[in-house]
Design a protein around this motif. Sequence first.
Motif, PDB file in Angstrom:
ATOM      1  N   UNK A 659      41.295  49.996  45.648  1.00  0.00           N
ATOM      2  CA  UNK A 659      41.408  51.311  44.967  1.00  0.00           C
ATOM      3  C   UNK A 659      39.816  51.674  45.296  1.00  0.00           C
ATOM      4  N   UNK A 660      39.382  50.502  44.849  1.00  0.00           N
ATOM      5  CA  UNK A 660      36.998  50.509  45.040  1.00  0.00           C
ATOM      6  C   UNK A 660      36.347  51.532  44.749  1.00  0.00           C
ATOM      7  N   UNK A 661      37.229  50.695  43.196  1.00  0.00           N
ATOM      8  CA  UNK A 661      35.757  51.425  42.564  1.00  0.00           C
ATOM      9  C   UNK A 661      35.136  50.467  41.493  1.00  0.00           C
ATOM     10  N   UNK A 662      35.421  49.381  41.178  1.00  0.00           N
ATOM     11  CA  UNK A 662      35.121  48.430  41.249  1.00  0.00           C
ATOM     12  C   UNK A 662      34.718  47.621  41.513  1.00  0.00           C
ATOM     13  N   UNK A 663      35.265  47.299  42.690  1.00  0.00           N
ATOM     14  CA  UNK A 663      35.525  45.813  43.657  1.00  0.00           C
ATOM     15  C   UNK A 663      35.823  46.219  45.015  1.00  0.00           C
ATOM     16  N   UNK A 664      35.786  45.695  46.027  1.00  0.00           N
ATOM     17  CA  UNK A 664      36.440  46.296  47.441  1.00  0.00           C
ATOM     18  C   UNK A 664      36.006  45.071  48.253  1.00  0.00           C
ATOM     19  N   UNK A 665      37.089  45.048  49.741  1.00  0.00           N
ATOM     20  CA  UNK A 665      37.421  43.579  50.090  1.00  0.00           C
ATOM     21  C   UNK A 665      36.220  43.123  50.644  1.00  0.00           C
ATOM     22  N   UNK A 666      35.165  44.365  51.026  1.00  0.00           N
ATOM     23  CA  UNK A 666      34.168  43.682  51.613  1.00  0.00           C
ATOM     24  C   UNK A 666      33.053  44.096  50.674  1.00  0.00           C
ATOM     25  N   UNK A 667      31.845  43.476  50.410  1.00  0.00           N
ATOM     26  CA  UNK A 667      30.990  42.781  49.196  1.00  0.00           C
ATOM     27  C   UNK A 667      31.672  43.454  47.900  1.00  0.00           C
ATOM     28  N   UNK A 668      32.599  42.537  48.208  1.00  0.00           N
ATOM     29  CA  UNK A 668      32.927  43.447  46.377  1.00  0.00           C
ATOM     30  C   UNK A 668      32.049  42.609  45.063  1.00  0.00           C
ATOM     31  N   UNK A 669      32.478  43.149  44.159  1.00  0.00           N
ATOM     32  CA  UNK A 669      31.918  42.914  42.626  1.00  0.00           C
ATOM     33  C   UNK A 669      32.256  41.045  42.344  1.00  0.00           C
ATOM     34  N   UNK A 670      31.640  40.480  42.648  1.00  0.00           N
ATOM     35  CA  UNK A 670      32.114  38.578  41.688  1.00  0.00           C
ATOM     36  C   UNK A 670      32.759  38.911  40.675  1.00  0.00           C
ATOM     37  N   UNK A 671      31.591  39.438  39.869  1.00  0.00           N
ATOM     38  CA  UNK A 671      31.365  39.905  38.085  1.00  0.00           C
ATOM     39  C   UNK A 671      32.517  40.091  37.954  1.00  0.00           C
ATOM     40  N   UNK A 672      32.623  41.052  37.983  1.00  0.00           N
ATOM     41  CA  UNK A 672      34.054  42.473  37.414  1.00  0.00           C
ATOM     42  C   UNK A 672      35.099  41.598  37.752  1.00  0.00           C
ATOM     43  N   UNK A 673      35.221  40.859  39.337  1.00  0.00           N
ATOM     44  CA  UNK A 673      36.586  39.812  39.130  1.00  0.00           C
ATOM     45  C   UNK A 673      37.263  39.065  38.501  1.00  0.00           C
ATOM     46  N   UNK A 674      35.508  38.347  38.257  1.00  0.00           N
ATOM     47  CA  UNK A 674      36.075  36.641  37.052  1.00  0.00           C
ATOM     48  C   UNK A 674      36.169  37.978  35.747  1.00  0.00           C
ATOM     49  N   UNK A 675      35.530  38.754  35.465  1.00  0.00           N
ATOM     50  CA  UNK A 675      36.089  39.339  34.374  1.00  0.00           C
ATOM     51  C   UNK A 675      37.908  39.775  34.171  1.00  0.00           C
ATOM     52  N   UNK A 676      37.216  40.722  35.521  1.00  0.00           N
ATOM     53  CA  UNK A 676      39.455  40.856  35.233  1.00  0.00           C
ATOM     54  C   UNK A 676      40.474  39.402  35.541  1.00  0.00           C
ATOM     55  N   UNK A 677      40.053  38.811  35.950  1.00  0.00           N
ATOM     56  CA  UNK A 677      40.969  37.820  36.158  1.00  0.00           C
ATOM     57  C   UNK A 677      40.534  36.606  34.528  1.00  0.00           C
TER      58      UNK A 677
END
Length: 877
Positions: A659-677
């Motif tokens: 979707x590449x709204x809050x994170x993405x494959x390249x230069x992703x948003x680690x903080x958001x991905x942590x929150x999602x997990x």
Amino acid sequence: MTPRATYRFQFTADFTFADAAALAPYLSELGISHVYCSPILAAREGSTHGYDGVHYSLINPELGGEEGFRAMSATLREKGIGLIVDFVPNHMGVGGADNAFWLSVLEWGPLSPVAGWFDIDWDSNTPGLSGKVLVPFLGDHYGEVLAAGDLELKFDPEKAAFAIWAHDTHKLPVCPQCYGEILRRGGLDELADAYEAVAGEAPTNPVWKELRARLRDADMTKAVASYVGTPGDLDSWKAMDALIEAQHWRPVKFSMDGDAINYRRFFTMSDLAGVRVEKPEVFRATHQLILPLMQEGIIDGIRIDHIDGLIDPKGYCLRLRDALDKPFPLYVEKILAPDEELPEDWQTDGTTGYEFANQVVGLIVDPAGETAMSEIYAAFTGQTTAPEDIVHTAKLEIMAQPMASELEALTDRFLALAQDDPRRRDFGRAGMRAGLSQVVAGLDVYRTYVDRDGIRDEDRARIAAAVERAKLRAPEIDPGIFDFIALVLTLDLAEEHPEQKADILKTTMRMQQFTGPVMAKGLEDRALYRYARLIALNEVGSEPGHFGLGLEAFHAANAARNPSCMLTTSTHDTKRGEDARMRIAALSGHPDLWRERIAEWHELLADEGQPIDRNEEYFFYQLLFGVWEADWSAAPSPEALASLRERVEAGMMKSVREAAVNTRWVFGNEEYETALCAFIARALEAPDTPFLRSFRGFVAEVAPHGLVNSLIQTTLKLTVPGMPDLYQGAELWEQSLVDPDNRRPVDFALRERLLGEVMAEPAALAPADQGAVKLALTAALLNRRRDKPELFQEGDYRPVEAEGKGAASLCAFERRHGDDRMLVACALHPAGSRPHRDATRLLAEGEWLNLLTGEPVTELTGAALFGRLPVAVLVPR
């Protein structure tokens, strides 16, 4: 052998040709006519899908090689089962060290004997790329990787060749014309002189082979060591830097591909390089194994992967037909827009069937729920952007970054055409680039098919519509630019400038190769993960915003379909397995309960300290509902829940990155991905939490209607015009997520056991546990197809009307061929009013037997037809 029904296998090192051959008795009893193989040719080591092929004349040794493939074919044929093979002419896997053809191009550049295989721009305007091919496989910026010592010169004594290895993974061959300098630094002056004396010779000159033989016994230790610097000291690596600069390749950080890639690739995947199969010599080389196997009868038919990637799809298909002196089934992976038809002059047997998957889910969703589901989605997420605007924005984003280099190359071509016309030479680069972006974003199909034969009326209309949309969306751009683009794409400019006809055609055909990947990445891999009103409707080939398909339109699509076309509901590329999709579709019949539960779940799971996007939270609830195991009537074990959590987390992570709204494959948003997990962990941390108690109650109430939908989908796929394809394991409940989840191992022992149990009983008596009822229904209808092939392959399709208040929720039709008849009826929208349906009567004549219950049918009412199953298949008594 005409395909009657195919069964798709995904071959891997853990599921080989021998494993498939062992299933021949099972497939035969199920009623399958052909095994449909994932790519069988040699691929990168450890490939789990085969679409990264590295050799066109070698069957993958990891799968069993040619001997194993022939043995599988023979075993299947003993059971009357043929083979359809998935073939990939558009691209090859590159990077690593597996593809000898790509390595030859890296070694010799434009002089390589196979340089013409690949679509490389050797005259790139990007600084430092002229005469070179970009290699975007470095983990960091070039200077950092160089200074760290992660670009290492090695000598292979067996091949007597030098190569620089990036990260000890990617082999970058050194051109033999540069060996002289290396050898001299190693004190091997005589060998250095010999190499320098022939430095201007072509790679085909035998002298190179002779010189290589002289290297095998030489000690290269000093030569190699002379290119080693001090880790962290960039200045100490100047010799290595100079050697790299002299090569036909330029290594860069992986993220540079969007800016400077100068070879055509598959979508935005730089490790899949485009192949120029339109060239006769490349066609011959890439088909030198597959065509003889077809001529010999080892392979019956072929499925062409990503036909839209080819510069001339029609020409390719016709060349395939001409290559064999016998007819054969030919299918193409082509994503059709809802109002688009496959060109007849391609002479194919049809597509691989994504359009059917979208038609059937459109029929099954309850249209009465559209308004409520739209309101619920907007209220929960705040998402009010029109779906078509989401798609348009996503396509522009794709062209602005990951495919920016391809857009720049097209801009160069259009500007070059404009330069020769005084009326248009003032068009600027920025305006032309923006104009092209808007036209591509405005195109409502994957591509048009303008070729040497000219332009079809339908393509002219689509180009005109795309240009008008572009003008409306971007009035700030000189309208003359849009008009010029239209003149090029329709070939009308060639009427004004016949001397440019060849360049105009080439530019148009290049543009057509560009629009497909933009649509695929923008629609499939961004928009379909951003627009989440009802994700059952978000599938390959779907049109976001379209909530359903009426009975009349569904019947019309069936009547118009090529009866040879594949019908699919699950593939290796679908976003969700067919039964996950059907379960999520059932939400459309329960909007009030859905509204209530998601509000409750949000209160239970939300964390203000680690918030996640409400749109992605909404997506998660649907995904979890779709994948929640059909047989989990009680709370799952901690181990089973942990396994589900792992799958859901991987599926959600892929979804939000795409979707590449809050994170993405390249230069992703680690903080958001942590929150999602963390959010997923709260939801699935233990079997008996307040959230899961509520969720399981919701599943118990709504999931049975998803089961009804699944049985309807299965019945329709196996009875409407077309040739059904079963994805591996999908004869039981198929609730997989997007790849790689849908490539998990299949429990065939379970399927063999259950098939033996259900074959002796009517399908209506099979239990729902483990999907036995779906398996029984599938086997009954596949075996009917085997017994009456002409009825299904050549029979008429006639919609059957109904009378009564429930008529709108009954889908019925008759198939006829001579004296053979079959009446099919499905009770749609199970959450609706059953009394209305029960009293509704089909308007058909005849004396019937219900194939699925074994019982005679005395009246054609809903009450008589749908007592045990939501479907009825009637045959003459």
